[in-house]
Design a protein around this motif. Structure first.
Motif, PDB file in Angstrom:
ATOM      1  N   MET A 270    -144.213 -12.222 -35.552  1.00  0.00           N
ATOM      2  CA  MET A 270    -145.024 -11.007 -35.528  1.00  0.00           C
ATOM      3  C   MET A 270    -145.560 -10.670 -36.922  1.00  0.00           C
ATOM      4  O   MET A 270    -146.720 -10.253 -37.068  1.00  0.00           O
ATOM      5  N   ARG A 271    -144.737 -10.889 -37.934  1.00  0.00           N
ATOM      6  CA  ARG A 271    -145.190 -10.610 -39.300  1.00  0.00           C
ATOM      7  C   ARG A 271    -146.323 -11.543 -39.694  1.00  0.00           C
ATOM      8  O   ARG A 271    -147.307 -11.119 -40.327  1.00  0.00           O
ATOM      9  N   THR A 272    -146.196 -12.811 -39.321  1.00  0.00           N
ATOM     10  CA  THR A 272    -147.260 -13.787 -39.613  1.00  0.00           C
ATOM     11  C   THR A 272    -148.554 -13.381 -38.923  1.00  0.00           C
ATOM     12  O   THR A 272    -149.646 -13.434 -39.519  1.00  0.00           O
ATOM     13  N   LYS A 273    -148.447 -12.966 -37.671  1.00  0.00           N
ATOM     14  CA  LYS A 273    -149.624 -12.539 -36.917  1.00  0.00           C
ATOM     15  C   LYS A 273    -150.242 -11.294 -37.551  1.00  0.00           C
ATOM     16  O   LYS A 273    -151.470 -11.192 -37.677  1.00  0.00           O
ATOM     17  N   LEU A 274    -149.395 -10.367 -37.967  1.00  0.00           N
ATOM     18  CA  LEU A 274    -149.880  -9.127 -38.564  1.00  0.00           C
ATOM     19  C   LEU A 274    -150.602  -9.406 -39.876  1.00  0.00           C
ATOM     20  O   LEU A 274    -151.708  -8.893 -40.102  1.00  0.00           O
ATOM     21  N   GLU A 275    -149.996 -10.217 -40.742  1.00  0.00           N
ATOM     22  CA  GLU A 275    -150.602 -10.511 -42.034  1.00  0.00           C
ATOM     23  C   GLU A 275    -151.888 -11.315 -41.870  1.00  0.00           C
ATOM     24  O   GLU A 275    -152.853 -11.105 -42.611  1.00  0.00           O
ATOM     25  N   SER A 276    -151.908 -12.211 -40.884  1.00  0.00           N
ATOM     26  CA  SER A 276    -153.121 -12.984 -40.595  1.00  0.00           C
ATOM     27  C   SER A 276    -154.238 -12.070 -40.112  1.00  0.00           C
ATOM     28  O   SER A 276    -155.398 -12.209 -40.511  1.00  0.00           O
ATOM     29  N   LEU A 277    -153.870 -11.112 -39.269  1.00  0.00           N
ATOM     30  CA  LEU A 277    -154.851 -10.158 -38.729  1.00  0.00           C
ATOM     31  C   LEU A 277    -155.429  -9.287 -39.852  1.00  0.00           C
ATOM     32  O   LEU A 277    -156.634  -9.064 -39.918  1.00  0.00           O
ATOM     33  N   MET A 278    -154.565  -8.830 -40.734  1.00  0.00           N
ATOM     34  CA  MET A 278    -155.025  -7.981 -41.834  1.00  0.00           C
ATOM     35  C   MET A 278    -155.908  -8.768 -42.800  1.00  0.00           C
ATOM     36  O   MET A 278    -156.906  -8.248 -43.317  1.00  0.00           O
ATOM     37  N   THR A 279    -155.561 -10.032 -43.058  1.00  0.00           N
ATOM     38  CA  THR A 279    -156.328 -10.840 -44.000  1.00  0.00           C
ATOM     39  C   THR A 279    -157.665 -11.283 -43.420  1.00  0.00           C
ATOM     40  O   THR A 279    -158.698 -11.224 -44.087  1.00  0.00           O
ATOM     41  N   ALA A 280    -157.640 -11.733 -42.153  1.00  0.00           N
ATOM     42  CA  ALA A 280    -158.851 -12.276 -41.541  1.00  0.00           C
ATOM     43  C   ALA A 280    -159.843 -11.184 -41.148  1.00  0.00           C
ATOM     44  O   ALA A 280    -161.044 -11.296 -41.423  1.00  0.00           O
ATOM     45  N   GLU A 281    -159.364 -10.143 -40.515  1.00  0.00           N
ATOM     46  CA  GLU A 281    -160.269  -9.094 -40.017  1.00  0.00           C
ATOM     47  C   GLU A 281    -160.384  -7.895 -40.945  1.00  0.00           C
ATOM     48  O   GLU A 281    -161.232  -7.020 -40.729  1.00  0.00           O
ATOM     49  N   LYS A 282    -159.529  -7.842 -41.957  1.00  0.00           N
ATOM     50  CA  LYS A 282    -159.572  -6.761 -42.945  1.00  0.00           C
ATOM     51  C   LYS A 282    -159.607  -5.373 -42.282  1.00  0.00           C
ATOM     52  O   LYS A 282    -160.452  -4.531 -42.596  1.00  0.00           O
ATOM     53  N   LEU A 283    -158.668  -5.156 -41.391  1.00  0.00           N
ATOM     54  CA  LEU A 283    -158.609  -3.872 -40.699  1.00  0.00           C
ATOM     55  C   LEU A 283    -158.349  -2.718 -41.664  1.00  0.00           C
ATOM     56  O   LEU A 283    -158.682  -1.567 -41.361  1.00  0.00           O
ATOM     57  N   TYR A 284    -157.769  -3.023 -42.818  1.00  0.00           N
ATOM     58  CA  TYR A 284    -157.459  -1.977 -43.782  1.00  0.00           C
ATOM     59  C   TYR A 284    -158.708  -1.311 -44.374  1.00  0.00           C
ATOM     60  O   TYR A 284    -158.633  -0.251 -44.990  1.00  0.00           O
ATOM     61  N   LEU A 285    -159.870  -1.930 -44.187  1.00  0.00           N
ATOM     62  CA  LEU A 285    -161.109  -1.340 -44.686  1.00  0.00           C
ATOM     63  C   LEU A 285    -161.533  -0.114 -43.884  1.00  0.00           C
ATOM     64  O   LEU A 285    -162.371   0.668 -44.335  1.00  0.00           O
ATOM     65  N   ASP A 286    -160.950   0.055 -42.702  1.00  0.00           N
ATOM     66  CA  ASP A 286    -161.173   1.271 -41.910  1.00  0.00           C
ATOM     67  C   ASP A 286    -160.307   2.376 -42.499  1.00  0.00           C
ATOM     68  O   ASP A 286    -159.082   2.348 -42.378  1.00  0.00           O
ATOM     69  N   ASN A 287    -160.942   3.370 -43.158  1.00  0.00           N
ATOM     70  CA  ASN A 287    -160.146   4.394 -43.850  1.00  0.00           C
ATOM     71  C   ASN A 287    -159.421   5.330 -42.904  1.00  0.00           C
ATOM     72  O   ASN A 287    -158.606   6.141 -43.349  1.00  0.00           O
ATOM     73  N   GLU A 288    -159.680   5.243 -41.603  1.00  0.00           N
ATOM     74  CA  GLU A 288    -158.977   6.065 -40.622  1.00  0.00           C
ATOM     75  C   GLU A 288    -157.984   5.251 -39.794  1.00  0.00           C
ATOM     76  O   GLU A 288    -157.504   5.701 -38.757  1.00  0.00           O
ATOM     77  N   LEU A 289    -157.660   4.049 -40.263  1.00  0.00           N
ATOM     78  CA  LEU A 289    -156.726   3.185 -39.537  1.00  0.00           C
ATOM     79  C   LEU A 289    -155.389   3.896 -39.344  1.00  0.00           C
ATOM     80  O   LEU A 289    -154.828   4.459 -40.284  1.00  0.00           O
ATOM     81  N   SER A 290    -154.873   3.861 -38.125  1.00  0.00           N
ATOM     82  CA  SER A 290    -153.605   4.517 -37.806  1.00  0.00           C
ATOM     83  C   SER A 290    -152.641   3.518 -37.191  1.00  0.00           C
ATOM     84  O   SER A 290    -153.026   2.407 -36.801  1.00  0.00           O
ATOM     85  N   LEU A 291    -151.387   3.914 -37.105  1.00  0.00           N
ATOM     86  CA  LEU A 291    -150.359   3.051 -36.520  1.00  0.00           C
ATOM     87  C   LEU A 291    -150.700   2.655 -35.073  1.00  0.00           C
ATOM     88  O   LEU A 291    -150.604   1.473 -34.731  1.00  0.00           O
ATOM     89  N   PRO A 292    -151.105   3.579 -34.198  1.00  0.00           N
ATOM     90  CA  PRO A 292    -151.465   3.179 -32.834  1.00  0.00           C
ATOM     91  C   PRO A 292    -152.639   2.203 -32.790  1.00  0.00           C
ATOM     92  O   PRO A 292    -152.659   1.288 -31.957  1.00  0.00           O
ATOM     93  N   GLN A 293    -153.619   2.378 -33.687  1.00  0.00           N
ATOM     94  CA  GLN A 293    -154.767   1.467 -33.708  1.00  0.00           C
ATOM     95  C   GLN A 293    -154.344   0.055 -34.108  1.00  0.00           C
ATOM     96  O   GLN A 293    -154.784  -0.934 -33.495  1.00  0.00           O
ATOM     97  N   LEU A 294    -153.506  -0.041 -35.107  1.00  0.00           N
ATOM     98  CA  LEU A 294    -153.045  -1.362 -35.543  1.00  0.00           C
ATOM     99  C   LEU A 294    -152.142  -1.995 -34.490  1.00  0.00           C
ATOM    100  O   LEU A 294    -152.197  -3.213 -34.263  1.00  0.00           O
ATOM    101  N   ALA A 295    -151.326  -1.183 -33.827  1.00  0.00           N
ATOM    102  CA  ALA A 295    -150.462  -1.705 -32.758  1.00  0.00           C
ATOM    103  C   ALA A 295    -151.310  -2.262 -31.616  1.00  0.00           C
ATOM    104  O   ALA A 295    -150.989  -3.322 -31.051  1.00  0.00           O
ATOM    105  N   GLU A 296    -152.394  -1.567 -31.292  1.00  0.00           N
ATOM    106  CA  GLU A 296    -153.286  -2.047 -30.229  1.00  0.00           C
ATOM    107  C   GLU A 296    -153.948  -3.353 -30.630  1.00  0.00           C
ATOM    108  O   GLU A 296    -154.072  -4.285 -29.816  1.00  0.00           O
ATOM    109  N   ALA A 297    -154.375  -3.464 -31.890  1.00  0.00           N
ATOM    110  CA  ALA A 297    -154.990  -4.709 -32.368  1.00  0.00           C
ATOM    111  C   ALA A 297    -153.985  -5.854 -32.363  1.00  0.00           C
ATOM    112  O   ALA A 297    -154.353  -7.011 -32.122  1.00  0.00           O
TER     113      ALA A 297
END
Length: 391
Positions: A270-297
């Motif tokens: 899960m950690r590998t998937k999470l870090e890959s998701l953050m690196t590839a899609e750069k979800l952190y660039l969404d300044n309103e990113l929340s825990l439920p949104q990241l969990a859904e992704a």
């Protein structure tokens, strides 16, 4: 008409207007919390109304209005506390036990019923049926109990806000819009007034009436502005609110889970998937990113993602997301492509929504301010360029 009387009239109208706006809440955000806040504003307005009546020498002409306004003192503190509880608890609903906070108000109301409804009955200090000593004791208790009650609820409310600042880091990547600092300033203002009250009793310290009236007016207008600008604290679906509240309760208890939600191998995947998701899609660039949104992704539950972050990675949601934003900002600052951006532009480009949050998080993680990092980067570039020319 004196200056303090004019200021008190304006302040009284201001607080009643604030009560109206909070109750009907044009933005439709934090509805229940704002209704309790509206009750608090109305109670303050009633107290200031009494000050107006006494300043104008009209207390004798309107004894029942004075009596009604005095009742508001016992509703003021619990209304403020319940408002803050509603602001800071995801999906919170009123319980029957919440109304127990109004027992002092009820007791005083029953004592004041004759004043309000029987024409021949007079206020404390007049010719009433109670013995003078009893009347004196009741008046003394009323005067002190209101301030002691406010002090107790002030401590409870301030502690609730303090925990809220920690809780929102579990679910929000940007805490500035929902940190409720404006309520903290309101509590600090009330704390200052309480300190002056007790100081006036113990050390005979007093302020001019005009100064007090002006301070009340400025404080009221400042809180009015911020209450209008407030955002929804927990803008999530009902099911998500329930899960978030459970996560907050578990983390707040500071007790390690008795049962692991998943095995170490699954956690690594899960950690590998999470870090890959953050690196590839750069979800952190969404300044309103929340825990439920990241969990859904991620395709996992809010509980699972929270457990992964807090127990396996060792970071809360706020720290995890902003670590990526800081790295993004460092790359931007060291890139010639973005030389035209100032600090605020860099912050926005990295996913931060405010310069204040960017500076604070960056300094915490890197050990220096962004501006200092940029200066050192330019110095290093200059040194490197000079060394290359020498060769």
């Amino acid at each position: 008409m004196s200056a303090e009387l004019i200021l008190h009239i304006i302040t009284c109208n201001c607080f009643f207007l604030m009560a109206f706006v909070a109750w009907f809440n044009p933005g439709k955000v934090n509805v229940v919390a704002n209704r309790w806040l509206g009750l608090f504003f109305a109670a303050v307005g009633c107290m200031v109304c009494n000050v107006v009546l006494f300043d104008a020498g009209l207390e004798g002409a309107y004894p029942r209005i004075v009596g009604f306004n005095e009742l508001s003192r016992f509703a003021l503190a619990p209304a403020l506390y319940l408002s803050i509880v509603q602001f800071t608890t995801p999906g919170s609903k009123l319980k029957g036990a919440d109304y127990l906070h109004f027992i002092p108000f009820t007791i005083f109301f029953l004592y004041m019923v004759p004043v309000l409804y029987f024409p021949n009955y007079q206020l404390i200090g007049g010719h009433i049926s109670l013995p003078p000593k009893v009347n004196f004791v009741i008046g003394f208790l009323v005067r002190w109990s209101v301030n002691v009650q406010l002090l107790v609820y002030w401590v409870l409310a301030f502690n609730t806000l303090r925990r809220h600042r920690k809780h929102i880091q579990l679910i929000a990547s940007d805490t500035v819009p929902v940190n409720l600092n404006w309520l903290k300033y309101l509590l600090l203002s009330i704390g200052g007034m309480l300190a002056l009250f007790f100081a006036s009793i113990l050390f005979n310290i007093h302020l001019t009436p005009a100064g007090i009236a002006f301070g009340h007016l400025l404080g009221g207008l400042a809180i009015f502005y911020y209450s209008l600008a407030q955002k929804e604290i927990f803008p999530f679906e009902v099911s998500e609110l329930k899960a978030i509240n459970e996560v907050i309760v578990e983390v707040d208890a500071q007790v390690k889970p008795i049962k692991q939600r998943f095995a170490d191998e699954q956690a690594r995947q899960m950690r590998t998937k999470l870090e890959s998701l953050m690196t590839a899609e750069k979800l952190y660039l969404d300044n309103e990113l929340s825990l439920p949104q990241l969990a859904e992704a991620m395709g996992v539950s809010v509980h699972d993602l929270s457990f992964l972050l807090n127990e396996k990675i060792g970071l809360n949601f706020f720290q995890f997301v902003n670590a990526y934003r800081v790295e993004e900002a460092k790359q931007i600052m060291l890139s010639d492509k973005y030389k035209h951006l100032n600090i605020l532009g860099i912050a926005y480009s990295a996913g931060f929504s405010s310069k204040t949050t960017f500076n604070t998080v960056f300094k915490t993680q890197v050990g220096m301010a962004p501006s200092e990092f940029m200066r050192r980067g330019k110095v290093d570039e200059g040194v490197l360029a000079g060394a290359e020319r020498q060769h």
